[in-house]
Design an enzyme around this catalytic site. Structure first.
Site, PDB file in Angstrom:
ATOM      1  N   ASP A 121      19.827  40.506  22.983  1.00 36.27           N
ATOM      2  CA  ASP A 121      20.517  40.548  24.271  1.00 36.27           C
ATOM      3  C   ASP A 121      20.903  39.132  24.671  1.00 36.27           C
ATOM      4  O   ASP A 121      20.263  38.154  24.256  1.00 36.27           O
ATOM      5  CB  ASP A 121      19.628  41.174  25.351  1.00 36.27           C
ATOM      6  CG  ASP A 121      20.393  41.392  26.652  1.00 36.27           C
ATOM      7  OD1 ASP A 121      21.453  42.041  26.605  1.00 36.27           O
ATOM      8  OD2 ASP A 121      19.939  40.918  27.713  1.00 36.27           O
ATOM      9  N   HIS A 124      21.456  37.702  36.856  1.00 34.62           N
ATOM     10  CA  HIS A 124      20.430  37.018  36.044  1.00 34.62           C
ATOM     11  C   HIS A 124      19.654  35.931  36.779  1.00 34.62           C
ATOM     12  O   HIS A 124      18.551  35.574  36.355  1.00 34.62           O
ATOM     13  CB  HIS A 124      21.036  36.446  34.759  1.00 34.62           C
ATOM     14  CG  HIS A 124      22.200  35.518  34.963  1.00 34.62           C
ATOM     15  ND1 HIS A 124      22.090  34.307  35.619  1.00 34.62           N
ATOM     16  CD2 HIS A 124      23.501  35.599  34.557  1.00 34.62           C
ATOM     17  CE1 HIS A 124      23.255  33.689  35.613  1.00 34.62           C
ATOM     18  NE2 HIS A 124      24.134  34.459  34.985  1.00 34.62           N
ATOM     19  N   HIS A 134      17.878  40.768  35.640  1.00 32.68           N
ATOM     20  CA  HIS A 134      18.171  40.914  34.215  1.00 32.68           C
ATOM     21  C   HIS A 134      17.760  39.635  33.489  1.00 32.68           C
ATOM     22  O   HIS A 134      18.104  38.536  33.909  1.00 32.68           O
ATOM     23  CB  HIS A 134      19.669  41.169  33.988  1.00 32.68           C
ATOM     24  CG  HIS A 134      20.091  42.561  34.302  1.00 32.68           C
ATOM     25  ND1 HIS A 134      20.431  43.472  33.327  1.00 32.68           N
ATOM     26  CD2 HIS A 134      20.211  43.208  35.483  1.00 32.68           C
ATOM     27  CE1 HIS A 134      20.758  44.616  33.905  1.00 32.68           C
ATOM     28  NE2 HIS A 134      20.640  44.469  35.213  1.00 32.68           N
TER      29      HIS A 134
END
Length: 245
Positions: A7, A59, A154
């Site tokens: 990822d 994020h 995230h």
């Protein structure tokens, strides 16, 4: 088989707008067994630009936090050594592959496809399994009872770990179950020796808690196979044999 759950996090949604990669992580699995944490890969990257507001909200990696992190050129060799020859498993693979290929292209290092055996997109897998349903990573975690309570923002590494659990649930068919639980040669020999001995067989009854966990596990299998798993069919036989009428 060596598989890498991969990822990335980026400064924005569109690579065409000059956005850059700022975090990359990979979790290693060999023969359906996750490797120890020290075998995984995780790097923050200084992208050389600010994140778009929407991406930053996702994020939380600020320009200040990333300022002293290495450029992608400084980690590229370690990264390529890590993924070399593996199957990459990525949720929404075209997004991450697009950013990786952009970064590799800037360094004259070709494409990620040049270094790995194959790339599997779990979003495509999920859409084939659950057409018309929400198939984000969060939705799949809920569908397969994968605990994501520790995920507030995230992050590439935690998303890899969640994806690994989801992938295991998505691909846990009856054949893989039989392989997972198949005894080794040593276990077979030990079982045969016990059966041939004169000692009585000791039977330990499952506790109520263990039975409840077993039923929860079978419920998850039923969801995966979209019906009744093979163990459901065996349960009535086991009941008849254990309690003859």
């Amino acid at each position: 088989m060596r598989q890498i759950f991969l990822d990335t996090e980026t400064t924005g949604l569109r690579v065409e707008d000059g956005n850059r990669l700022l975090e990359v992580a990979g979790v290693e699995m060999i023969d359906r067994k996750l490797s120890k944490a020290e075998c995984h890969f995780h790097r923050f990257v200084n992208p050389g630009r600010d994140s778009e507001e929407g991406a930053l909200n996702v994020h939380g990696l600020t320009t200040e936090f990333l300022a002293d992190k290495p450029k992608f050129a400084q980690i590229v060799d370690d990264f390529l050594d890590f993924v070399k020859g593996s199957e990459l498993i990525i949720h929404n693979a075209p997004f991450d592959v697009g950013y990786l290929n952009m970064e590799l292209g800037k360094l004259g290092r070709g494409k990620i496809e040049d270094y790995v055996e194959s790339i599997t997109d779990t979003l495509k897998m999920a859409k084939d399994l659950w057409p018309g349903k929400r198939n984000s990573l969060d939705a799949l975690c809920d569908r397969y009872d994968v605990d994501r309570s520790g995920r507030t923002l995230h992050g590439a590494l935690i998303d890899c770990e969640l994806l690994a659990e989801v992938y295991m649930a998505m691909t846990r068919g009856q054949d893989s179950l039989l392989i997972d639980f198949a005894p080794t040669a040593e276990e077979n020999a030990s079982n045969l020796e016990r059966r041939n001995s004169s000692q009585p067989l000791i039977i330990t009854q499952a506790s109520a808690e263990e039975l409840a966990l077993h039923q929860k596990y079978l419920d998850a299998l039923d969801k995966t196979v979209k019906g009744s798993c093979v163990w459901r069919e065996l349960e009535p036989l086991a009941t008849i044999e254990g309690n003859p009428q």
